[in-house]
Design an enzyme around this catalytic site. Structure first.
Site, PDB file in Angstrom:
ATOM      1  N   MET A  82       0.884  -1.197   0.105  1.00  0.00           N
ATOM      2  CA  MET A  82      -0.072  -0.097  -0.175  1.00  0.00           C
ATOM      3  C   MET A  82       0.905   1.256  -0.056  1.00  0.00           C
ATOM      4  SD  MET A  82      -2.860  -1.109  -0.146  1.00  0.00           S
ATOM      5  CE  MET A  82      -4.077   0.089  -0.070  1.00  0.00           C
ATOM      6  N   ASP A  88      10.682   3.099   5.426  1.00  0.00           N
ATOM      7  CA  ASP A  88      10.477   1.619   5.831  1.00  0.00           C
ATOM      8  C   ASP A  88      11.412   1.480   6.673  1.00  0.00           C
ATOM      9  OD1 ASP A  88      10.040  -1.265   5.763  1.00  0.00           O
ATOM     10  OD2 ASP A  88       8.547  -0.469   3.999  1.00  0.00           O
ATOM     11  N   HIS A 124      -8.421   5.882   4.018  1.00  0.00           N
ATOM     12  CA  HIS A 124      -8.192   4.107   3.696  1.00  0.00           C
ATOM     13  C   HIS A 124      -8.089   3.970   1.987  1.00  0.00           C
ATOM     14  CE1 HIS A 124     -10.553   0.262   3.729  1.00  0.00           C
ATOM     15  NE2 HIS A 124      -9.299   0.194   3.596  1.00  0.00           N
ATOM     16  N   LYS A 173       1.931   0.617  14.847  1.00  0.00           N
ATOM     17  CA  LYS A 173       1.294   1.894  14.195  1.00  0.00           C
ATOM     18  C   LYS A 173       1.495   2.955  15.524  1.00  0.00           C
ATOM     19  CE  LYS A 173      -2.138  -0.027  11.131  1.00  0.00           C
ATOM     20  NZ  LYS A 173      -1.426   0.205   9.541  1.00  0.00           N
ATOM     21  N   VAL A 196       1.831   0.881   7.967  1.00  0.00           N
ATOM     22  CA  VAL A 196       2.810  -0.140   8.257  1.00  0.00           C
ATOM     23  C   VAL A 196       1.902  -1.272   8.530  1.00  0.00           C
ATOM     24  CG1 VAL A 196       4.638   1.350   9.016  1.00  0.00           C
ATOM     25  CG2 VAL A 196       2.764   0.719  10.520  1.00  0.00           C
ATOM     26  N   GLU A 222      -0.354  -4.120   9.928  1.00  0.00           N
ATOM     27  CA  GLU A 222      -2.033  -3.798  10.743  1.00  0.00           C
ATOM     28  C   GLU A 222      -1.649  -4.446  12.185  1.00  0.00           C
ATOM     29  OE1 GLU A 222      -4.155  -2.256   9.595  1.00  0.00           O
ATOM     30  OE2 GLU A 222      -6.125  -2.967   9.800  1.00  0.00           O
TER      31      GLU A 222
END
Ligand code: NAD
Length: 730
Positions: free
Chosen positions: A338, A357, A464, A421, A414, A416
């Site tokens: 994503m 990242d 989202h 998070k 990042v 889920e």
């Protein structure tokens, strides 16, 4: 208010320049057509006028008909709407025919005045139908221009004579991509395809058009279909090759539309019947089918959802008042599937992107995703190496949170996992400016909970995306309990920059789209558990107009993701969890290693390249095929109601606040039967009373999940629809 400027030069060439006041692009209105006709009459009646150039004072020619007119309530047209609409369409045909005949003697076809079109840029819909009635079409060599008849994409067909003219001009086969698929072309290709006649340098557009007008002879003005003995290219329907075209086209239309889109069928009928009769009769036939289509609730709902409401949402219909919030520098946390997609669409829209990242390698890999997409664009001739370098130059892959300095928006994508998070939220907020907005791309975690990790929850919001980010048009914006107006405005301005369609919803489990998709998939799996043939399940969905059935869909999204969501939902809901029957199927499939397409084994078998081979026969070993299969309508009702009732519940509980968002979001988010205009439009077509009746029947046999929400029952009692009742948007 004047929509066209009329002038005549010293050599007697009249120019009618389209220039709708207050709009960047011309669109045709009912008044505009009347005004145009008056100008044409004046030019034809004036002896000093030798010919006419129809052009535009704007950068483009026209975007088409004003669809706000087309999506209006059909009852507003008077007591006999069919007659009124037919008469209006025929009056437009009359105008086009007047342009085409240009005052010539109907017998000798002599003495007409040349009328040409000079289009500086894009010409769509009636913006091409009108030129097709003129004697020659000149287009400026503007590679950004799009030329075509895209009406079919929003549930209509070209009803201003374009269907008949293009079919007569090119033949049914050659016209099909433009009429049936709505394909649009840049000028050079449009010329090669026979849609237009000349492509000239932009600064010579008017001089070349004028030159033609001054040199045109009588024969140049006669349309082929008005000349004696004209034979349509490719043959009329009863010609052997023409016959084959229609056999093939009927099959193609049906295989693509599954019979649920009225426009494609009406268009094909108009062409088939029209090509067998004289041109003027063909126009009448086109008008009949077009009237029929306009009165079809599906075309009205599609136009409303896919054009009028989609555009309203994109223009900020639900944007709170706040100064311009456009994003300049974006931080993306997590360069996975994503994050990489979000970085690409943002850099492509001109934003500086810092792509973070945990390792430099992962961040670089995320950036290389953009490179892959850009390379494909170059291969297809859509972009240049220079554009690629520019876009890639805007993405900085790094592990250094310090580089987030100056970002006015950060989107985290990042893992889920609330802990991961929370950690990245805190790290980013240490660096970003105090006024920056922080967004999460979570698909399942409540925004209000994640906002607890933020120092400024009023600046915390959900943005989202759907996968794949570069293809999916919808973005769901989720307001947490404490999310402030500026954060909403920021998210909306950002979505506008990346040219996607936003909906704004309140925080609740699975927000809006996933909340409705999950019951759809689950209903499919319940049917499997009951022993219903998988092909019946997926085909019922296709016959409802869904692009993919629920079993194919779960193979695409993967069964282990389904199992993960099921476990988390069960943990959150405890005793109230309603989907144990579904889990039996999901967990068993996962145990068998049948995770879906990615494992090349799911409800379908796949070959090595991942191509579906057919339904997996092993399923029946665990869930034996029931001796008696349900009626198709029963399966359809179950699959449809599973989703639409959830949409109504989302509205009833305030997750959705605008039915337009519910409809547009459903079509763009999960491909909800586009012909219907979305779940609320579908319910309006069915009628609340009938929906309640179906629900009562389903509930009696399949359980409480089909209980009609109170809102629907109240609407049934009052005889209301969503779009005209109290639920309608202001
Ligand atoms: P993914 O596993 O492909 O990517 C996650 C990335 O985050 C990985 O590259 C990982 O290295 C990185 N990461 C993990 N911890 C990090 C840290 N502390 N700092 C920096 N980077 C870190 O996952 P994905 O599919 O891209 O999903 C990301 C998020 O988007 C999830 O919240 C998911 O729910 C959501 N989402 C996914 C989809 C989908 O279809 N996959 C759709 C909508 C939303």
């Amino acid at each position: 208010m004047s929509e066209f400027n009329y002038s005549v030069d010293a050599e007697g060439v009249a120019t009618i320049a389209w220039d709708v006041p207050g709009k960047s692009m011309n669109v045709m209105s009912v008044e505009g057509l009347k005004e145009l006709e008056a100008h044409v009459d004046r030019a034809l009646a004036d002896d000093k006028v030798k010919g006419v150039i129809l052009t535009s004072a704007k950068a483009d020619f026209a975007a088409g008909m004003d669809l706000n007119v087309m999506s209006q309530d059909r009852d507003s047209v008077g007591e006999n709407p069919a007659q009124a609409i037919f008469d209006w369409i025929m009056s437009n045909h009359h105008l086009m025919r007047k342009i085409e005949r240009a005052g010539m003697d109907p017998k000798t076809l002599k003495g007409g005045k040349p009328i040409v079109t000079a289009m500086p840029g894009t010409a769509l819909g009636i913006g091409l139908e009108l030129p097709l009635a003129t004697h020659r079409i000149f287009a400026a060599d503007n590679p950004k221009a799009k030329i075509g008849l895209p009406e079919i994409m929003i549930g209509l067909f070209p009803g201003g004579g374009g269907t008949t003219r293009l079919a007569f001009k090119l033949g049914a086969m050659a016209a099909a991509p433009y009429l049936l698929e709505g394909k649009t072309l840049a000028p050079a290709k449009a010329k090669a395809a026979g849609l237009i006649d000349e492509v000239v340098p932009a600064d010579e557009l008017l001089t070349r058009a004028k030159e033609w007008v001054l040199n045109a002879r009588d024969a140049d003005l006669v349309k082929p279909w008005d000349a004696k003995g004209y034979k349509v290219p490719g043959g009329a329907p009863y010609h052997p090759s023409g016959f084959m075209t229609f056999v093939g086209a009927s099959v193609m239309v049906h295989s693509k539309t599954w019979g649920v889109y009225p426009a494609a069928k009406a268009l094909l009928s108009a062409v088939y019947e029209g090509l067998q009769v004289p041109f003027d009769t063909a126009l009448r036939i086109e008008a009949r089918y077009f009237t029929n289509l306009i009165l079809n609730p599906s075309s009205q709902a599609m136009t409303r959802a896919l054009f009028v409401n989609k555009e309203a949402l994109e223009k900020g219909a639900n944007r709170p008042a706040a100064p311009d919030q456009r994003v300049k520098k974006l931080g993306v946390l997590g360069a996975g599937m994503m994050g990489a997609g979000i970085a690409y669409v943002s850099a492509n829209a001109g934003m500086e992107v810092v792509l973070i990242d945990a390792s430099q390698e992962a961040a670089e890999k995320g950036k290389s995703y953009s490179e892959g997409i850009l390379d494909k664009g170059i291969k297809r001739g859509k972009l240049t190496e220079a554009t690629k370098a520019e876009v890639l130059g805007r993405i900085l892959p790094t592990t250094d949170y310090g580089r987030l300095e100056g970002c006015d928006l950060v989107i985290e994508a990042v893992f889920e996992d609330p802990k991961v998070k929370a950690e990245v939220t805190a790290r980013a907020e240490e660096v970003i400016p105090a006024e920056a907005i922080f967004a999460t791309n979570t698909s399942t975690l409540p925004i209000g909970e994640l906002a607890k990790a933020s120092r400024r929850p009023e600046q915390f919001i959900g943005i989202h995306f759907f996968s794949p980010v570069d293809k999916m048009l919808l973005v769901e914006i989720i307001k947490g309990r404490e999310t402030g107006d500026r954060a909403v405005a920021k998210a909306l301005d950002y979505v506008r920059q990346i040219r996607k369609t936003p909906i704004v919803v309140n925080d609740a489990r699975f927000f809006y789209a996933n909340r409705c998709i999950i019951p759809y998939i689950n209903e499919g799996m319940r049917l499997v558990k009951e022993g219903v043939a998988p092909a019946l399940v997926d085909n019922a969905a296709r016959l409802l107009g869904f692009p993919v059935g629920p079993l194919q869909l779960v193979d695409e999204t993967s069964l282990d993701l389904g199992a993960k969501i099921a476990r988390a939902t069960k943990a959150a809901m405890g005793e109230a969890y309603p989907d144990d029957a579904v889990d039996e199927v999901v967990f068993w499939m996962v145990d068998q290693g049948r995770l879906g397409r990615k494992a090349k084994a799911g409800f379908f078998d796949y070959d090595e390249a991942g191509k579906r081979l057919g339904y997996w026969q092993g399923l029946a070993g665990k869930f034996p095929r029931a001796a008696e299969q349900p009626e198709l309508s029963e399966v359809k009702h179950r699959l449809m109601m599973a989703q639409v009732l959830e949409a109504v519940r989302a509205l009833e509980t305030g997750v959705l606040t605008d039915i337009r968002e519910g409809d547009v979001g459903a079509i763009l988010g999960w491909g909800f039967a586009p012909w219907s205009g979305g779940p609320f439009s579908w319910l309006d077509m069915l009628g609340a009373a009938r929906a309640v009746e179906i629900c009562a029947d389903l509930k009696a046999r399949h359980g409480a999940r089909f209980e009609a929400p109170q809102m629907l029952r109240d609407m049934a009692a009052r005889g209301e629809t969503f779009y005209t009742g109290t639920a309608a948007a202001a």
